[in-house]
Scaffold this motif. Structure first.
Motif, PDB file in Angstrom:
ATOM      1  N   ALA A   1       5.567   7.321 -11.795  1.00 42.60           N
ATOM      2  CA  ALA A   1       5.099   6.359 -10.799  1.00 42.60           C
ATOM      3  C   ALA A   1       5.158   4.962 -11.405  1.00 42.60           C
ATOM      4  N   ALA A   2       5.274   3.972 -10.536  1.00 48.75           N
ATOM      5  CA  ALA A   2       5.261   2.577 -10.954  1.00 48.75           C
ATOM      6  C   ALA A   2       4.481   1.772  -9.926  1.00 48.75           C
ATOM      7  N   GLY A   3       3.716   0.817 -10.417  1.00 52.95           N
ATOM      8  CA  GLY A   3       2.943  -0.054  -9.548  1.00 52.95           C
ATOM      9  C   GLY A   3       3.199  -1.507  -9.874  1.00 52.95           C
TER      10      GLY A   3
ATOM     11  N   PRO B   1      -5.855  -9.888  -5.296  1.00 49.96           N
ATOM     12  CA  PRO B   1      -4.500  -9.342  -5.379  1.00 49.96           C
ATOM     13  C   PRO B   1      -4.417  -8.004  -4.641  1.00 49.96           C
ATOM     14  N   ALA B   2      -3.211  -7.584  -4.350  1.00 53.07           N
ATOM     15  CA  ALA B   2      -2.932  -6.270  -3.782  1.00 53.07           C
ATOM     16  C   ALA B   2      -2.073  -5.522  -4.792  1.00 53.07           C
TER      17      ALA B   2
ATOM     18  N   THR C   1      -3.042   4.594   5.440  1.00 59.71           N
ATOM     19  CA  THR C   1      -2.708   4.571   6.865  1.00 59.71           C
ATOM     20  C   THR C   1      -1.457   3.739   7.083  1.00 59.71           C
ATOM     21  N   ALA C   2      -0.666   4.119   8.071  1.00 62.39           N
ATOM     22  CA  ALA C   2       0.515   3.336   8.440  1.00 62.39           C
ATOM     23  C   ALA C   2       0.024   2.040   9.065  1.00 62.39           C
ATOM     24  N   SER C   3       0.601   0.916   8.633  1.00 62.70           N
ATOM     25  CA  SER C   3       0.097  -0.368   9.114  1.00 62.70           C
ATOM     26  C   SER C   3       1.188  -1.327   9.562  1.00 62.70           C
ATOM     27  N   GLY C   4       2.409  -0.870   9.665  1.00 56.69           N
ATOM     28  CA  GLY C   4       3.458  -1.773  10.093  1.00 56.69           C
ATOM     29  C   GLY C   4       4.830  -1.186   9.868  1.00 56.69           C
ATOM     30  N   THR C   5       5.812  -1.992  10.097  1.00 60.05           N
ATOM     31  CA  THR C   5       7.202  -1.598   9.903  1.00 60.05           C
ATOM     32  C   THR C   5       7.838  -2.556   8.912  1.00 60.05           C
ATOM     33  N   ARG C   6       8.576  -2.015   7.965  1.00 59.12           N
ATOM     34  CA  ARG C   6       9.256  -2.836   6.974  1.00 59.12           C
ATOM     35  C   ARG C   6      10.655  -3.141   7.489  1.00 59.12           C
TER      36      ARG C   6
ATOM     37  N   ALA D   1      -4.475  -1.214  -1.805  1.00 53.63           N
ATOM     38  CA  ALA D   1      -3.262  -0.567  -2.313  1.00 53.63           C
ATOM     39  C   ALA D   1      -2.322  -0.395  -1.139  1.00 53.63           C
ATOM     40  N   GLN D   2      -1.050  -0.547  -1.382  1.00 56.79           N
ATOM     41  CA  GLN D   2      -0.055  -0.397  -0.324  1.00 56.79           C
ATOM     42  C   GLN D   2       1.203   0.237  -0.892  1.00 56.79           C
ATOM     43  N   LEU D   3       2.034   0.743   0.016  1.00 55.95           N
ATOM     44  CA  LEU D   3       3.301   1.340  -0.392  1.00 55.95           C
ATOM     45  C   LEU D   3       4.241   1.350   0.794  1.00 55.95           C
TER      46      LEU D   3
END
Length: 112
Positions: free
Chosen positions: A30-32, A43-44, A102-107, A81-83
Motif C-alpha cells: 500500500a502507498a499513501g 491535510p487529507a 463512502t462514494a463521494s463523487g466521480t473522478r 482519508a480518501q481513495l
C-alpha cells in the motif's frame, strides 16, 4: 517500479507499507500520500495504492494495510482519508465500504 518507489520514499508526504508471509514473500503493498486541500485547514490522506496477492485475499492483509494507512494519516493530522477506485472494481468497493468509506463523487481524468 524501483525508480518510482525510490522517488516516493524520498518525499515526506508519501509513505509505503508491505506485508510479507511467513516465508518472506510479499503478499501486500500500500502507498499513501498527504494532500493539502484548499477547502480544508487539515491535510487529507489519499490511499494511492492497495494491492493484495490473490492467494492472500480474505486473510486480513488488505485490512492490515488499510489500518496502517489510516494510523499514519491520523498521526500526520489528516482530517479525512480518501481513495480512488475504478468503476469495475466492485469487490474493492465492497471492501472499502465495509471499512467505512463512502462514494463521494466521480473522478475525471485527461491524458496530457
Amino acid at each position: 517500479m524501483r525508480n518510482r518507489l525510490e522517488r516516493l520514499a524520498g518525499d515526506p508526504t508519501y509513505e509505503l507499507w508491505v506485508v510479507e508471509d511467513a516465508t518472506g514473500e510479499l503478499i501486500g503493498f500500500a502507498a499513501g500520500h498527504l494532500l493539502f486541500p484548499v477547502e480544508d485547514d487539515a491535510p487529507a490522506a489519499q490511499l494511492i495504492a492497495l494491492v493484495t496477492a490473490g492467494r492472500a485475499r480474505g486473510r486480513g492483509v488488505g485490512t492490515a494495510l488499510c489500518t496502517m494507512f489510516e494510523q499514519w494519516a491520523m498521526a500526520k493530522g489528516a482530517g479525512r482519508a480518501q481513495l480512488n477506485s475504478g468503476n469495475r472494481r466492485t469487490e474493492a468497493h465492497t471492501f472499502y465500504t465495509s471499512r467505512g468509506y463512502t462514494a463521494s463523487g466521480t473522478r475525471f481524468t485527461k491524458p496530457l
